[in-house]
Structures are given as C-alpha cells and as structure tokens.
Design a protein around this motif. Structure first.
Motif, PDB file in Angstrom:
ATOM      1  N   ARG A 100       0.847  -1.185   0.000  1.00  0.00           N
ATOM      2  CA  ARG A 100       0.000   0.000   0.000  1.00  0.00           C
ATOM      3  C   ARG A 100       0.885   1.239   0.000  1.00  0.00           C
ATOM      4  N   ASP A 122      -0.859   6.863   1.241  1.00  0.00           N
ATOM      5  CA  ASP A 122      -2.257   7.290   1.332  1.00  0.00           C
ATOM      6  C   ASP A 122      -3.218   6.100   1.355  1.00  0.00           C
ATOM      7  N   SER A 124      -3.548   3.825  -0.864  1.00  0.00           N
ATOM      8  CA  SER A 124      -3.977   3.385  -2.187  1.00  0.00           C
ATOM      9  C   SER A 124      -3.117   2.220  -2.659  1.00  0.00           C
TER      10      SER A 124
END
Length: 235
Positions: free
Chosen positions: A85, A88, A90
């Motif tokens: 990941r 943030d 994402s």
C-alpha cells in the motif's frame, strides 16, 4: 487433542482463527514475528507463542524445532501475508510496480508459505490426520480478476494478486503430491484488518469462519480446493 500452528497470528484473521480453534478444543501454537506482540496475543487467548519470521530460513527452522520438541502439530495454517500500500493507503499502479516490489511481497506470501510448509512437512507426516490451510484471496482468481463484471475487477495492483495466485498453485501441486494430507486454499473475504488499512467490509470473526472450517476438515474431506464461505472459488 488436535494441535494447530498459525503463522502471523498476533492480530487480524490469524488471531481470530486462533481464538475460534481454541474454543473448538484445539491446542494452538501462535506464530508471530514480533515477540512482544505475539506473547501478548498468546497470553490473551490461551495459546502458546512461537517466534517465527517466515522470510527467514533460520527463524522458520527454529520454529519447526520448537514445535517438534513440544509434540508436533496436526494442522498448519499459512496465514502470514502482506499487501503493498502507498502512504495514502492506495494500491500501487501496475505501471509503477517494479520487480523489487514483487519480490518483497512474494518473499512473505509465496516463499514464506513454501519455507514454512517445507520445514513442517516432516512434523505433519507424524500426524494421523494432517491438514494444511493456505490463506489465499478472491484476488487470486484469474478468471474473476479478468472479468469486468466481477467484484475483484476494480483492483489494479499486481503484486498481491500474483502472489496469492502462486499460493493457489502451491496448494494444488502439494495436494496432488501428498494425497494423505488435506491441503486447501481459502478466500477469507475482504476483511477489515491492518493488511488493507482497515478498509475491508467484514469482520475478522466472519473471515475466520472458513479458515476454521477448513482447518477441521476430515481425513476423507476435500483437498486441492480453493474455497470461500460461500463455496468453491473459480481458479
């Protein structure tokens, strides 16, 4: 009494699986890389802590020796896993993913699964009813990942799905090679855990149900399968 070893079990699905199996009467060895957290989780649940870093051959070998000396196991649950990941939370883009990124994820999810399984096979062979459960993912289904109508189609990352697809291959091939064992891959579902930044949509209690079920499969039960709580998953 059935004895079970779970890797990566100081939190999340692994810890809840330990909780449910202990409630079902299993003796559980709780494996974790972090000794302080692992011992705390084991003490909370009534499990026995075993330090293990699945990315380290010496650590895996030491864990196998410890458990062999303690009487061995009947069930191995390869639960330890990572998902890349960004800061943030994402998912990294495919075009930005490097070979090194893949290697880092595979070292835990794929090579770690093989390190642990290979080290514990001699111990499992002593059990009258040996079982291996490999934690997979719905993202490991290539047919679903490529289907625009599938709920997994949105996922853009490479490393995690590829690693879990490799876990599925490991499951199939080991099940064929070891017909005396029950070896299955499970899809626990999109679960709220630290792995995904707590973005999941179900609880660890819900996720652990299929893991616990497959950990208790009978000697004449299924092997070489890929299942969720809803039934068989498409490869």
């Amino acid at each position: 009494m059935t004895t079970t070893f779970i890797t990566g079990a100081n939190k999340g699905i692994g810890k809840e699986t330990a909780r449910q199996l202990i409630a079902a009467g299993h003796r559980v060895f709780l494996g974790a890389r972090d000794e302080e957290r692992g011992r705390a989780a084991a003490a909370e649940l009534g499990a026995e802590f075993v330090q293990i870093d699945v990315t380290d051959e010496a650590s895996v070998a030491a864990a196998a020796d410890t458990i062999a000396d303690a009487g061995g196991i009947d069930v191995l649950i390869n639960n330890a896993g990572v998902e890349p990941r960004l800061p943030d939370n994402s998912i990294p883009s495919p075009v930005d993913t490097t070979a090194a990124d893949l290697q880092a994820v595979f070292d835990t999810n794929v090579f770690g699964t093989m390190r642990v399984t290979h080290a514990f096979l001699p111990i499992l062979r002593r059990s009258p009813a040996p079982v291996i459960v490999n934690l997979s993912s719905g993202l490991a289904s290539i047919s679903m990942l490529s289907d625009p109508q599938s709920y997994t189609h949105f996922y853009q990352g490479i490393a995690y799905p590829a690693s879990k697809a490799a876990v599925n291959v490991i499951t199939i091939q080991l099940a064929k090679a070891l017909p005396e064992m029950r070896i299955n891959a499970v899809e626990p579902g999109y679960t709220k855990t630290d792995l995904n930044g707590n973005t999941g949509t179900q609880t660890v209690e819900e996720a652990a149900e299929i893991v616990v079920r497959m950990a208790q499969v009978a000697p004449d039960g299924p092997t070489g399968t890929y299942v969720s709580k809803h039934g068989p998953m498409p490869w």
